[in-house]
Design a protein around this motif. Structure first.
Motif, PDB file in Angstrom:
ATOM      1  N   VAL A  20       0.821  -1.169   0.148  1.00 11.33           N
ATOM      2  CA  VAL A  20       0.159   0.358   0.156  1.00 11.33           C
ATOM      3  C   VAL A  20       0.904   1.577   0.299  1.00 11.33           C
ATOM      4  N   TYR A  21       1.560   1.536   0.628  1.00 10.97           N
ATOM      5  CA  TYR A  21       2.843   2.837   1.183  1.00 10.97           C
ATOM      6  C   TYR A  21       3.803   2.613  -0.216  1.00 10.97           C
ATOM      7  N   GLY A  22       4.266   1.540  -1.275  1.00 13.92           N
ATOM      8  CA  GLY A  22       4.836   2.200  -2.089  1.00 13.92           C
ATOM      9  C   GLY A  22       4.054   2.442  -3.609  1.00 13.92           C
ATOM     10  N   HIS A  23       2.341   2.038  -2.915  1.00 11.42           N
ATOM     11  CA  HIS A  23       2.031   3.105  -4.565  1.00 11.42           C
ATOM     12  C   HIS A  23       1.154   3.909  -3.815  1.00 11.42           C
ATOM     13  N   SER A  24       1.685   4.858  -2.734  1.00 10.73           N
ATOM     14  CA  SER A  24       1.769   6.315  -2.748  1.00 10.73           C
ATOM     15  C   SER A  24       2.335   7.273  -2.765  1.00 10.73           C
ATOM     16  N   TRP A  25       1.911   8.356  -2.377  1.00 10.28           N
ATOM     17  CA  TRP A  25       2.755   9.908  -3.033  1.00 10.28           C
ATOM     18  C   TRP A  25       4.002   9.649  -2.841  1.00 10.28           C
ATOM     19  N   PHE A  26       3.985   9.222  -1.646  1.00 10.47           N
ATOM     20  CA  PHE A  26       5.622   8.975  -0.972  1.00 10.47           C
ATOM     21  C   PHE A  26       6.949   8.836  -1.537  1.00 10.47           C
ATOM     22  N   VAL A  27       6.112   7.156  -2.035  1.00 11.74           N
ATOM     23  CA  VAL A  27       7.108   6.501  -2.837  1.00 11.74           C
ATOM     24  C   VAL A  27       7.583   7.030  -4.071  1.00 11.74           C
ATOM     25  N   ALA A  28       6.193   7.592  -5.277  1.00 11.90           N
ATOM     26  CA  ALA A  28       6.249   7.992  -6.053  1.00 11.90           C
ATOM     27  C   ALA A  28       6.510   9.507  -6.488  1.00 11.90           C
ATOM     28  N   ASN A  29       6.956   9.778  -5.494  1.00 10.22           N
ATOM     29  CA  ASN A  29       7.845  11.376  -5.499  1.00 10.22           C
ATOM     30  C   ASN A  29       9.125  11.353  -4.188  1.00 10.22           C
ATOM     31  N   SER A  30       9.668   9.675  -4.394  1.00  6.14           N
ATOM     32  CA  SER A  30      11.252   9.405  -3.877  1.00  6.14           C
ATOM     33  C   SER A  30      11.777   8.357  -4.759  1.00  6.14           C
ATOM     34  N   LEU A  31      11.879   9.213  -6.473  1.00  4.42           N
ATOM     35  CA  LEU A  31      12.356   7.892  -6.899  1.00  4.42           C
ATOM     36  C   LEU A  31      13.961   7.825  -6.743  1.00  4.42           C
ATOM     37  N   GLU A  32      14.501   8.245  -6.148  1.00  9.43           N
ATOM     38  CA  GLU A  32      16.157   8.121  -5.810  1.00  9.43           C
ATOM     39  C   GLU A  32      16.574   7.404  -5.209  1.00  9.43           C
ATOM     40  N   LEU A  33      14.999   7.310  -4.015  1.00 14.79           N
ATOM     41  CA  LEU A  33      15.382   6.464  -2.496  1.00 14.79           C
ATOM     42  C   LEU A  33      14.381   5.361  -2.044  1.00 14.79           C
ATOM     43  N   GLN A  34      13.368   6.308  -2.196  1.00 16.85           N
ATOM     44  CA  GLN A  34      11.929   5.419  -1.838  1.00 16.85           C
ATOM     45  C   GLN A  34      11.895   4.497  -2.460  1.00 16.85           C
ATOM     46  N   TYR A  35      11.683   4.562  -3.609  1.00 16.66           N
ATOM     47  CA  TYR A  35      11.188   3.620  -4.044  1.00 16.66           C
ATOM     48  C   TYR A  35      11.853   2.475  -4.507  1.00 16.66           C
ATOM     49  N   PRO A  36      13.194   2.746  -5.379  1.00 17.52           N
ATOM     50  CA  PRO A  36      14.013   1.725  -5.363  1.00 17.52           C
ATOM     51  C   PRO A  36      13.823   0.313  -3.992  1.00 17.52           C
ATOM     52  N   ILE A  37      14.762   1.156  -3.217  1.00 14.66           N
ATOM     53  CA  ILE A  37      14.549  -0.150  -1.731  1.00 14.66           C
ATOM     54  C   ILE A  37      13.540  -0.288  -1.441  1.00 14.66           C
ATOM     55  N   ILE A  38      12.045  -0.579  -1.709  1.00 15.42           N
ATOM     56  CA  ILE A  38      10.885  -0.810  -1.616  1.00 15.42           C
ATOM     57  C   ILE A  38      10.588  -2.421  -2.552  1.00 15.42           C
ATOM     58  N   ALA A  39      10.973  -1.467  -4.192  1.00 15.51           N
ATOM     59  CA  ALA A  39      11.011  -2.419  -5.186  1.00 15.51           C
ATOM     60  C   ALA A  39      11.851  -3.755  -5.101  1.00 15.51           C
ATOM     61  N   SER A  40      13.230  -3.843  -4.220  1.00 17.52           N
ATOM     62  CA  SER A  40      13.879  -4.368  -3.990  1.00 17.52           C
ATOM     63  C   SER A  40      13.418  -4.922  -3.888  1.00 17.52           C
ATOM     64  N   PHE A  41      12.947  -5.100  -2.848  1.00 21.10           N
ATOM     65  CA  PHE A  41      11.842  -5.864  -1.921  1.00 21.10           C
ATOM     66  C   PHE A  41      10.354  -6.646  -1.796  1.00 21.10           C
ATOM     67  N   ILE A  42       9.801  -6.067  -2.151  1.00 18.21           N
ATOM     68  CA  ILE A  42       8.153  -6.461  -1.570  1.00 18.21           C
ATOM     69  C   ILE A  42       7.605  -7.429  -2.084  1.00 18.21           C
ATOM     70  N   LEU A  43       7.786  -7.288  -3.819  1.00 18.27           N
ATOM     71  CA  LEU A  43       6.974  -8.621  -4.361  1.00 18.27           C
ATOM     72  C   LEU A  43       7.887  -9.695  -4.766  1.00 18.27           C
ATOM     73  N   PRO A  44       9.330  -9.759  -4.545  1.00 16.66           N
ATOM     74  CA  PRO A  44       9.903 -11.550  -3.295  1.00 16.66           C
ATOM     75  C   PRO A  44       9.255 -11.252  -2.470  1.00 16.66           C
ATOM     76  N   LEU A  45       8.878 -10.119  -1.167  1.00 22.33           N
ATOM     77  CA  LEU A  45       8.465 -11.365  -0.266  1.00 22.33           C
ATOM     78  C   LEU A  45       7.294 -12.121  -0.549  1.00 22.33           C
ATOM     79  N   PHE A  46       6.126 -10.772  -0.994  1.00 18.89           N
ATOM     80  CA  PHE A  46       4.764 -11.489  -1.103  1.00 18.89           C
ATOM     81  C   PHE A  46       5.017 -12.816  -1.963  1.00 18.89           C
TER      82      PHE A  46
END
Length: 249
Positions: A20-46
């Motif tokens: 949910v947080y990964g699809h939020s405005w906060f991540v969409a506007n943090s393409l250099e930090l939050q997006y790559p961090i969360i994207a690196s593990f969230i789908l593998p975790l699921f």
């Protein structure tokens, strides 16, 4: 009363919140930090957590129909109703959008976040086949894990073959939006799914600790800061076969 696996309940809860947080405005506007961090593990975790609770002993057709009822039916009903109503109101042609929904790739549907549902169905079916093969051949856990490493490497290798590739047909050039249902991602996503199943007994015996948590976070930070690798399977992105995989693990 059935005994709850508390650790897995917590992990699934964390995973849902991160998605949910990964699809939020906060991540969409943090393409250099939050997006790559969360994207690196969230789908593998699921996929990993889904594999932990998978039961490959169930008949294939029965399993495929039940999963289709839970994944494909809501996807196609929601998408088709949406594009039909939208196109009628806008006076747009229906067939291209209906075809895009049936193709079910991230670039062919209006609500792109839902690409995951049809692909998850495909990944489950493929994982069933691989797990039954592993059981039939009576492969040990180390050999099975090596097989998964090989499968992952092949999946990374073929990932760009069908993504945004120009194809000329009848004098017209089309850009391939990936394969239907994200089929070319299957070797990668199912690797994490199958590993969840293979390691489920180890997970039940595993006892977490604050030290393990600190070490894991430190290693993750070191790999990320040193490589800036991440993944985005929806966009067919897997930056590095080793660093991206280590971050996911």
């Amino acid at each position: 009363m059935k005994h709850r696996w508390i650790q897995m309940d917590i992990a699934k809860g964390i995973g849902i919140l991160m998605i949910v947080y990964g699809h939020s405005w906060f991540v969409a506007n943090s393409l250099e930090l939050q997006y790559p961090i969360i994207a690196s593990f969230i789908l593998p975790l699921f996929f990993f957590l889904s594999g932990v609770f998978f039961k490959p002993e169930q008949p294939f057709v029965e399993m495929a129909v039940r999963k289709a009822d839970g994944l494909l039916k809501p996807f196609f009903f929601t998408m088709l109703v949406y594009v039909i109503v939208r196109d009628v109101l806008r006076g747009q042609p229906l067939l291209p959008d209906i075809g895009g929904v049936l193709y079910a790739s991230v670039d062919t549907i209006p609500w792109q976040a839902l690409w995951f549902l049809p692909h998850f169905w495909v990944a489950i079916l493929f994982s069933w086949v691989m797990l039954r093969l592993i059981q039939r051949l009576k492969l040990s856990l180390p050999v099975s894990c090596l097989l998964m490493v090989l499968q992952l490497l092949i999946g990374i290798w073929i990932l760009p073959w069908f993504w945004q590739v120009p194809v000329s047909i009848g004098g017209q050039t089309w850009v391939v939006p990936g394969l239907p249902f994200g089929l070319e991602i299957t070797l990668i996503s199912s690797t994490y799914f199958i590993c969840g199943y293979l390691l489920r007994d180890w997970l039940r015996r595993h006892e977490g600790s604050w030290l393990a948590l600190v070490i894991s976070v430190a290693l993750f930070a070191a790999v990320f800061l040193g490589s800036h690798a991440t993944m985005d399977l929806a966009q067919r992105r897997y930056d590095h076969w080793l660093w991206t995989s280590l971050l996911a693990v």
